[in-house]
Design an enzyme around this catalytic site. Structure first.
Site, short mmCIF file in Angstrom:
data_model
loop_
_atom_site.label_atom_id
_atom_site.label_comp_id
_atom_site.label_asym_id
_atom_site.label_seq_id
_atom_site.Cartn_x
_atom_site.Cartn_y
_atom_site.Cartn_z
N GLY A 122 10.47 -37.76 104.03
CA GLY A 122 10.22 -36.53 104.77
C GLY A 122 8.82 -36.52 105.35
N LYS A 143 3.22 -39.75 98.58
CA LYS A 143 2.78 -38.86 99.65
C LYS A 143 1.47 -39.40 100.21
CE LYS A 143 1.21 -34.73 98.70
NZ LYS A 143 1.15 -33.31 98.29
N ASP A 239 2.29 -20.85 96.98
CA ASP A 239 3.18 -21.32 98.05
C ASP A 239 4.58 -21.57 97.51
OD1 ASP A 239 3.81 -21.92 100.66
OD2 ASP A 239 3.18 -24.02 100.52
#
Length: 424
Positions: A122, A143, A239
């Site tokens: 992603g 990441k 978040d």
């Protein structure tokens, strides 16, 4: 002679008093110095983990600090962070890795594990996320901090610092990191079932059963409850959203993307609005004051996503507000993919919890611990009903079996009486 003796006594008393005064000053001076040293040491230890951070793994988070903060607060803007990697000098990196137990990978290992960065999972504002198989055979998610990522260096530093000390079965585990060849990467456990958002809204994926949704809600509540009441000092996620909830191969939910998280240190300083549209607490928007109850509000939105499969960007709250006008209004907005299989009473119970989480007054919202207990009661009620149904089924089956045996015994007696008649 008497006068001289008096003078000697007075001198001795004055000397003793002066000695005691000097000793007292030295004693309290040493205590003050040690106290200041301890406070300074605590501040130094805490400073890396109190920076605002944001992890944007498989989905994008929106940073409102640039567009909204000026309309909420007139305070001075935050200084621009220097791009230099001073926090990650060799001494600090090696020391941090040895203290935290988090592995430090080489660029070569990650390049090989991601097949030269081709196995992409992603893309987020932090940067791309790749699937990797490391030298020891473990499968992880990597990441990578993009070169044009906003606030990326700051996020990277504090996410490692924060997750190094947070350990819970419902938080995504940070496996390691890489600072090599000018690259910054975070290595996480691989969550094979992806994000909750994809599972709810992607028609191609498997349909979540109602039982799965209740368990997912409970898992999330446990993770956030740990952040609020188990971590020292407490941590506010800031978040929470369905895109930041990941599921492992057993469909157990874990909270991820700690990109905006911060420790709950009430120092009176504001950092501008940050979060994702649709999940942000309205009170936070109006006051710029984010608390644990703001996380509770975001969790209430996720509960209604589980119930309705309506995204907050698709006017979820309008549907919820319309449904709240009647006691059974939530029945009309239940996800059509599970209307035939869910327990309506359980759905209504979960909707009541979600409504409490969304109360406009933060202090009237429940704590995450109270939310967890309420969801546990829903699961216990389900088990009790299943047990009662099972016992009822077993009872009916036993009754039928006894009746059948009695009929067979009557038939055998009748046949026996028929056989005895010719002998008479």
């Amino acid at each position: 002679m008497v006068q001289k003796a008096d003078l000697v006594i007075i001198g001795i008393c004055v000397g003793l008093a002066a000695g005691i005064l000097i000793a007292s000053l030295v004693f309290f001076g040493i205590r003050w110095y040690r106290k200041r040293a301890r406070l300074r040491q605590r501040e130094n230890e805490r400073s890396p983990s109190t920076l605002p951070i944001r992890r944007n793994g498989l989905n994008t988070s929106v940073d409102f600090s640039a567009s909204l903060s000026s309309s909420v607060t007139n305070g001075p803007t935050e200084p621009v962070q220097k791009p230099q990697h001073s926090w990650w000098n060799n001494h600090n990196k090696d020391r941090f890795a040895s203290v935290s137990g988090i592995l430090r990978y080489s660029y070569k290992d990650i390049q090989k594990g991601t097949q030269n960065f081709t196995t992409i999972l992603g893309q987020g504002s932090f940067g791309p996320v790749y699937k990797a198989t490391m030298p020891a055979g473990e499968v992880v998610a990597v990441k990578v901090l993009a070169s044009d990522s906003k606030q990326g260096e700051k996020e990277f530093q504090t996410e490692v610092s924060l997750l190094a000390r947070l350990h819970h079965r419902n938080l995504v585990n940070l496996v390691g990191y890489c600072v090599d060849k000018g690259q910054h990467m975070l290595v996480y456990e691989y969550m094979s079932n992806g994000s909750l958002e994809n599972l709810i809204y992607n028609d191609v994926e498997q349909v979540l059963s109602w039982e799965d949704r209740v368990q997912i809600a409970l898992d999330i509540s446990h993770g956030i409850d740990y952040l609020h009441d188990g971590a020292v000092p407490p941590v506010i996620h800031r978040d929470l959203k369905s895109a930041n909830i990941l599921l492992d191969r057993y469909m157990r939910a874990k909270v991820a993307d700690f990109g905006l998280s911060k420790e709950e240190l009430f120092d009176g300083r504001n950092s501008g609005l940050k979060g994702t549209y649709g999940y942000i607490d309205p009170m936070y928007i109006s006051t710029n004051n984010f608390t644990t109850k703001s996380d509770v509000y975001s969790f209430g939105i996720i509960l209604f996503e589980l119930i309705t499969a309506i995204h907050p960007h698709k006017n979820l709250m309008e549907y919820v507000n319309l449904a709240s006008m009647s006691l059974d209004g939530v029945d009309d907005i239940i996800d059509s993919k599970m209307t035939e299989t869910c327990n309506v009473e359980e759905v209504r119970s979960l909707a009541k919890i979600a409504h409490r989480c969304l109360h406009k007054t933060p202090r009237k919202r429940p704590s995450m611990g109270e939310v967890s207990q309420a969801i546990v009661k829903i699961k216990q009620q389900r088990r009790r009903l299943v047990k009662e149904d099972t016992m009822s089924f077993v009872g009916e089956d036993l009754s039928r079996t006894v009746s059948r045996i009695e009929c067979q015994q009557l038939e055998l007696r009748r046949m026996a009486s028929i056989e005895e008649r010719p002998n008479e």
